[in-house]
Design a protein around this motif. Structure first.
Motif, PDB file in Angstrom:
ATOM      1  N   LEU A 154       0.850  -1.183   0.000  1.00 10.87           N
ATOM      2  CA  LEU A 154       0.000   0.000   0.000  1.00 10.87           C
ATOM      3  C   LEU A 154       0.889   1.238   0.000  1.00 10.87           C
ATOM      4  CD1 LEU A 154      -2.662  -0.906   2.740  1.00 10.87           C
ATOM      5  CD2 LEU A 154      -2.956  -1.018   0.266  1.00 10.87           C
ATOM      6  N   THR A 155       0.574   2.197  -0.854  1.00  5.09           N
ATOM      7  CA  THR A 155       1.332   3.445  -0.879  1.00  5.09           C
ATOM      8  C   THR A 155       0.376   4.624  -1.029  1.00  5.09           C
ATOM      9  OG1 THR A 155       1.653   3.785  -3.270  1.00  5.09           O
ATOM     10  CG2 THR A 155       3.115   2.209  -2.179  1.00  5.09           C
ATOM     11  N   ILE A 156       0.835   5.772  -0.566  1.00 11.79           N
ATOM     12  CA  ILE A 156       0.259   7.049  -0.979  1.00 11.79           C
ATOM     13  C   ILE A 156       1.355   7.751  -1.750  1.00 11.79           C
ATOM     14  CG2 ILE A 156      -0.624   9.276  -0.217  1.00 11.79           C
ATOM     15  CD1 ILE A 156      -1.919   7.849   2.135  1.00 11.79           C
ATOM     16  N   SER A 157       1.108   7.990  -3.031  1.00 17.37           N
ATOM     17  CA  SER A 157       2.148   8.467  -3.942  1.00 17.37           C
ATOM     18  C   SER A 157       1.645   9.661  -4.743  1.00 17.37           C
ATOM     19  CB  SER A 157       2.562   7.354  -4.910  1.00 17.37           C
ATOM     20  OG  SER A 157       2.993   6.203  -4.215  1.00 17.37           O
ATOM     21  N   TYR A 158       2.600  10.432  -5.236  1.00 16.45           N
ATOM     22  CA  TYR A 158       2.252  11.573  -6.083  1.00 16.45           C
ATOM     23  C   TYR A 158       2.045  11.101  -7.513  1.00 16.45           C
ATOM     24  CZ  TYR A 158       2.230  16.216  -8.110  1.00 16.45           C
ATOM     25  OH  TYR A 158       1.866  17.364  -8.775  1.00 16.45           O
ATOM     26  N   ASP A 159       0.866  11.396  -8.037  1.00 21.67           N
ATOM     27  CA  ASP A 159       0.507  10.980  -9.394  1.00 21.67           C
ATOM     28  C   ASP A 159       0.642  12.182 -10.324  1.00 21.67           C
ATOM     29  OD1 ASP A 159      -0.539  10.014 -11.716  1.00 21.67           O
ATOM     30  OD2 ASP A 159      -2.390   9.246 -10.848  1.00 21.67           O
ATOM     31  N   PRO A 160       1.672  12.217 -11.181  1.00 19.99           N
ATOM     32  CA  PRO A 160       1.850  13.380 -12.071  1.00 19.99           C
ATOM     33  C   PRO A 160       0.740  13.518 -13.097  1.00 19.99           C
ATOM     34  CG  PRO A 160       3.394  11.620 -12.629  1.00 19.99           C
ATOM     35  CD  PRO A 160       2.721  11.204 -11.360  1.00 19.99           C
ATOM     36  N   GLN A 161      -0.023  12.439 -13.356  1.00 20.16           N
ATOM     37  CA  GLN A 161      -1.112  12.525 -14.325  1.00 20.16           C
ATOM     38  C   GLN A 161      -2.215  13.472 -13.859  1.00 20.16           C
ATOM     39  OE1 GLN A 161      -2.618   8.700 -15.526  1.00 20.16           O
ATOM     40  NE2 GLN A 161      -0.581   7.854 -15.888  1.00 20.16           N
ATOM     41  N   VAL A 162      -2.411  13.548 -12.525  1.00 27.39           N
ATOM     42  CA  VAL A 162      -3.471  14.408 -11.989  1.00 27.39           C
ATOM     43  C   VAL A 162      -2.903  15.489 -11.079  1.00 27.39           C
ATOM     44  CG1 VAL A 162      -5.245  12.652 -12.180  1.00 27.39           C
ATOM     45  CG2 VAL A 162      -3.883  12.792 -10.093  1.00 27.39           C
ATOM     46  N   SER A 163      -1.573  15.522 -10.935  1.00 31.17           N
ATOM     47  CA  SER A 163      -0.889  16.508 -10.076  1.00 31.17           C
ATOM     48  C   SER A 163      -1.453  16.491  -8.661  1.00 31.17           C
ATOM     49  CB  SER A 163      -1.012  17.919 -10.682  1.00 31.17           C
ATOM     50  OG  SER A 163      -0.423  17.966 -11.953  1.00 31.17           O
TER      51      SER A 163
END
Length: 303
Positions: free
Chosen positions: A138-147
């Motif tokens: 499980l991660t909480i990550s930065y998604d560049p597709q939605v910033s």
């Protein structure tokens, strides 16, 4: 049906400081990782050295860690293990936050067998929780597709499995495995509605099984109007958390989860006395509290 069973009344807890050392033992091998020698390399940016032990034996020099710097998420909190469980379920993969010379924080999965790194598809993360029973993470990550920051499920080979439909700032997202795994849950504070909800998932699924309101005003309400000052600018900075009066009083200050006992830990702050005005900003002294709930899954009776 998921139920939250209260475990006693709220209790005051201290504001915490950074520990000098932190150890994470592998649940399925004799290995452990120790974070130590923390230093501030720029304002509020801390890095750690790590050592690897096999039982009582220091084996760090056998691996390429000695000269590198590493990061820890919410390193000031006793709930850090709710955000960081770095050992893969078989004890041969270690998930690390590597800090580059340019001070970029990159997530990498290190194999003790091959002594090499694998990078997951989204390397910038604030939470890494390896499953105790499978190769899922499980991660909480930065998604560049939605910033924006979002919860994901990846695997120890660095491949994406599931992209969950929530996005917010990291402090308004929480994710954890639920005992028995692979059940898990997400706590999400909607930035528009300003409501906090818990979503419970059975197994590795993209569709939640149940959702429960987790709004602080319902669990630990307080009468805001009784402590407000008059003629104040209501945009008080929330960064000065020991004094500031702001939106964070209506949020959970910290969230944690104890997997072995299915215990949800909620920390929050409340005013301690009347608010006051300083340079047209409103402040109030605060205290921190903690309340706990045990999760139980009960079968619904057929009608």
């Amino acid at each position: 049906m998921l139920k939250l069973i209260p475990l006693g009344e709220p209790r005051p807890v201290p504001f915490e400081t950074m520990p000098e050392k932190l150890e994470f033992r592998s649940p399925s091998s004799n290995l452990s990782i120790v974070f130590h020698s923390v230093k501030e390399i720029r304002m509020a940016h801390y890095v750690w050295k790590i050592s690897i032990f096999d039982g009582e034996t220091d084996i760090t020099e056998e691996h390429p860690f000695e000269e590198d710097n590493f990061f820890l998420p919410i390193y000031y909190s006793s709930l850090i293990r709710s955000y960081y469980a770095p050992w893969g379920y078989e004890g041969n993969i270690l998930c690390l936050y590597c800090v580059t010379e340019e001070l970029e924080i990159l997530t990498k999965f290190y194999s003790f067998k091959t002594k090499t790194y694998v990078s997951p598809p989204l390397p910038n993360t604030t939470t890494i929780l390896c499953s105790p029973t499978s190769s899922d993470v499980l991660t909480i990550s930065y998604d560049p597709q939605v910033s924006a920051w979002k919860p994901f499920i990846v695997n120890l080979d660095g491949e994406m499995n599931i992209r969950l439909p929530f996005s917010s700032i990291p402090l308004d997202l929480f994710i954890s495995w639920f005992n028995p795994s692979p059940n898990y849950f997400v706590i999400f504070r909607d930035p528009e509605e300003k409501k906090t909800t818990l979503y419970y998932y059975e197994g590795i699924s993209e569709t939640f099984k149940e959702k429960i309101s987790l709004e602080p005003s319902e669990f630990v309400p307080f009468k805001e109007e009784e402590i407000l000052a008059e003629k104040a600018n209501r945009s008080a900075p929330s960064a000065l958390k020991s004094l500031a009066y702001g939106d964070f009083l209506n949020k959970w200050d910290e969230i944690g989860f104890e997997y072995s006992s299915n215990t949800l830990i909620l920390k929050y702050v409340r005013p301690n006395g009347q608010s006051f005005i300083d340079e047209d900003q409103e402040y109030v002294n605060i205290l921190k509290y903690e309340i706990q709930y045990r999760f139980e899954v009960v079968q619904e009776e057929e009608k």
